[in-house]
Design a protein around this motif. Structure first.
Motif, PDB file in Angstrom:
ATOM      1  N   ILE A  98       0.811  -1.231   0.000  1.00 38.38           N
ATOM      2  CA  ILE A  98       0.000   0.000   0.000  1.00 38.38           C
ATOM      3  C   ILE A  98       0.845   1.282   0.000  1.00 38.38           C
ATOM      4  CG2 ILE A  98      -1.689   1.349   1.327  1.00 38.38           C
ATOM      5  CD1 ILE A  98      -3.118  -1.349   1.912  1.00 38.38           C
ATOM      6  N   PRO A  99       1.933   1.409   0.768  1.00 38.01           N
ATOM      7  CA  PRO A  99       2.734   2.636   0.660  1.00 38.01           C
ATOM      8  C   PRO A  99       3.287   2.856  -0.764  1.00 38.01           C
ATOM      9  CG  PRO A  99       3.311   1.441   2.653  1.00 38.01           C
ATOM     10  CD  PRO A  99       2.417   0.534   1.851  1.00 38.01           C
ATOM     11  N   HIS A 100       3.628   1.780  -1.446  1.00 37.82           N
ATOM     12  CA  HIS A 100       4.133   1.875  -2.816  1.00 37.82           C
ATOM     13  C   HIS A 100       3.001   2.243  -3.769  1.00 37.82           C
ATOM     14  CE1 HIS A 100       7.911   0.241  -1.381  1.00 37.82           C
ATOM     15  NE2 HIS A 100       7.150  -0.533  -0.618  1.00 37.82           N
ATOM     16  N   LEU A 101       1.800   1.758  -3.478  1.00 32.62           N
ATOM     17  CA  LEU A 101       0.615   2.129  -4.249  1.00 32.62           C
ATOM     18  C   LEU A 101       0.375   3.634  -4.136  1.00 32.62           C
ATOM     19  CD1 LEU A 101      -2.022   1.448  -5.801  1.00 32.62           C
ATOM     20  CD2 LEU A 101      -3.072   1.004  -3.558  1.00 32.62           C
ATOM     21  N   ARG A 102       0.520   4.182  -2.947  1.00 37.53           N
ATOM     22  CA  ARG A 102       0.332   5.626  -2.751  1.00 37.53           C
ATOM     23  C   ARG A 102       1.314   6.420  -3.614  1.00 37.53           C
ATOM     24  NH1 ARG A 102       0.420   4.298   3.224  1.00 37.53           N
ATOM     25  NH2 ARG A 102      -1.772   3.906   3.700  1.00 37.53           N
ATOM     26  N   ARG A 103       2.583   6.011  -3.581  1.00 38.39           N
ATOM     27  CA  ARG A 103       3.598   6.724  -4.368  1.00 38.39           C
ATOM     28  C   ARG A 103       3.362   6.540  -5.866  1.00 38.39           C
ATOM     29  NH1 ARG A 103       6.408   5.276   0.334  1.00 38.39           N
ATOM     30  NH2 ARG A 103       7.185   3.297  -0.479  1.00 38.39           N
ATOM     31  N   ALA A 104       2.899   5.361  -6.250  1.00 40.99           N
ATOM     32  CA  ALA A 104       2.587   5.112  -7.663  1.00 40.99           C
ATOM     33  C   ALA A 104       1.445   6.013  -8.117  1.00 40.99           C
ATOM     34  CB  ALA A 104       2.225   3.641  -7.884  1.00 40.99           C
ATOM     35  N   PHE A 105       0.417   6.113  -7.312  1.00 38.16           N
ATOM     36  CA  PHE A 105      -0.725   6.960  -7.636  1.00 38.16           C
ATOM     37  C   PHE A 105      -0.289   8.420  -7.779  1.00 38.16           C
ATOM     38  CE2 PHE A 105      -4.571   9.354  -6.908  1.00 38.16           C
ATOM     39  CZ  PHE A 105      -5.539   8.629  -7.594  1.00 38.16           C
ATOM     40  N   GLU A 106       0.537   8.858  -6.845  1.00 31.88           N
ATOM     41  CA  GLU A 106       1.050  10.236  -6.877  1.00 31.88           C
ATOM     42  C   GLU A 106       1.872  10.480  -8.149  1.00 31.88           C
ATOM     43  OE1 GLU A 106       3.223  13.109  -3.694  1.00 31.88           O
ATOM     44  OE2 GLU A 106       4.109  11.125  -3.947  1.00 31.88           O
ATOM     45  N   TYR A 107       2.701   9.506  -8.539  1.00 30.24           N
ATOM     46  CA  TYR A 107       3.536   9.660  -9.732  1.00 30.24           C
ATOM     47  C   TYR A 107       2.677   9.647 -10.990  1.00 30.24           C
ATOM     48  CZ  TYR A 107       7.744   9.530 -12.546  1.00 30.24           C
ATOM     49  OH  TYR A 107       8.748   9.851 -13.438  1.00 30.24           O
ATOM     50  N   TRP A 108       1.660   8.796 -11.038  1.00 23.02           N
ATOM     51  CA  TRP A 108       0.761   8.793 -12.203  1.00 23.02           C
ATOM     52  C   TRP A 108       0.085  10.160 -12.350  1.00 23.02           C
ATOM     53  CZ3 TRP A 108       0.334   6.070 -16.422  1.00 23.02           C
ATOM     54  CH2 TRP A 108      -0.783   6.263 -17.245  1.00 23.02           C
ATOM     55  N   GLU A 109      -0.342  10.736 -11.247  1.00 21.86           N
ATOM     56  CA  GLU A 109      -0.938  12.083 -11.296  1.00 21.86           C
ATOM     57  C   GLU A 109       0.072  13.095 -11.844  1.00 21.86           C
ATOM     58  OE1 GLU A 109      -2.447  12.783  -7.300  1.00 21.86           O
ATOM     59  OE2 GLU A 109      -4.473  12.298  -8.014  1.00 21.86           O
ATOM     60  N   ALA A 110       1.319  12.994 -11.446  1.00 20.54           N
ATOM     61  CA  ALA A 110       2.353  13.912 -11.965  1.00 20.54           C
ATOM     62  C   ALA A 110       2.517  13.718 -13.472  1.00 20.54           C
ATOM     63  CB  ALA A 110       3.676  13.667 -11.243  1.00 20.54           C
ATOM     64  N   LEU A 111       2.469  12.468 -13.945  1.00 17.97           N
ATOM     65  CA  LEU A 111       2.554  12.215 -15.387  1.00 17.97           C
ATOM     66  C   LEU A 111       1.368  12.838 -16.114  1.00 17.97           C
ATOM     67  CD1 LEU A 111       3.711   8.499 -15.273  1.00 17.97           C
ATOM     68  CD2 LEU A 111       5.041  10.401 -16.212  1.00 17.97           C
ATOM     69  N   GLU A 112       0.193  12.694 -15.544  1.00 21.66           N
ATOM     70  CA  GLU A 112      -1.012  13.285 -16.151  1.00 21.66           C
ATOM     71  C   GLU A 112      -0.919  14.805 -16.156  1.00 21.66           C
ATOM     72  OE1 GLU A 112      -4.616  10.173 -15.420  1.00 21.66           O
ATOM     73  OE2 GLU A 112      -4.117  11.458 -13.731  1.00 21.66           O
ATOM     74  N   ASP A 113      -0.408  15.383 -15.068  1.00 23.17           N
ATOM     75  CA  ASP A 113      -0.270  16.851 -14.996  1.00 23.17           C
ATOM     76  C   ASP A 113       0.719  17.364 -16.041  1.00 23.17           C
ATOM     77  OD1 ASP A 113      -2.077  16.920 -12.929  1.00 23.17           O
ATOM     78  OD2 ASP A 113      -0.575  17.175 -11.351  1.00 23.17           O
TER      79      ASP A 113
END
Length: 116
Positions: A98-113
């Protein structure tokens, strides 16, 4: 503030250049194998990236997750496909992921931004 995506790519490129400049045959072959493994073949690149993302999530390698998220983004993989793939990785990896999922989600948002 330095963008998360740019920061990751700059560091990765800098360190890869340093490592490969050592002219170590084994390391060069590993890098080459990694590149070629994700090329189009019996499985398309999209499928290979999603498989890499699941494996990286289960193995809890944040740098690997970022790499496969970025490659997936470049392949046109959708947010829904990424979320479903991350859900499989989290299911297989268990709650420790789950902590890695959080960071993955955050990074995907940065890619989308960055795309906007």
């Amino acid at each position: 503030m330095i963008d998360k995506v740019d920061e990751f790519n700059s560091y990765r490129a800098k360190m890869n250049d340093k490592i490969l400049s050592e002219n170590n045959k084994v390391l060069k072959r590993i890098f080459n194998l990694d590149t070629n493994a994700f090329a189009e073949g019996a499985l398309d690149k999209k499928t290979k990236e999603l498989l890499g993302l699941v494996a990286s999530t289960v193995l809890r390698c944040d740098d690997c997750v970022k790499y496969h998220l970025e490659s997936s983004h470049k392949e046109g993989i959708t947010r829904e496909e990424i979320m479903e793939t991350l859900s499989i990785g989290t299911l297989i990896g268990g709650t420790i992921v789950i902590p890695h999922l959080r960071r993955a989600f955050e990074y995907w948002e940065a890619l989308e931004d960055n795309k906007q």
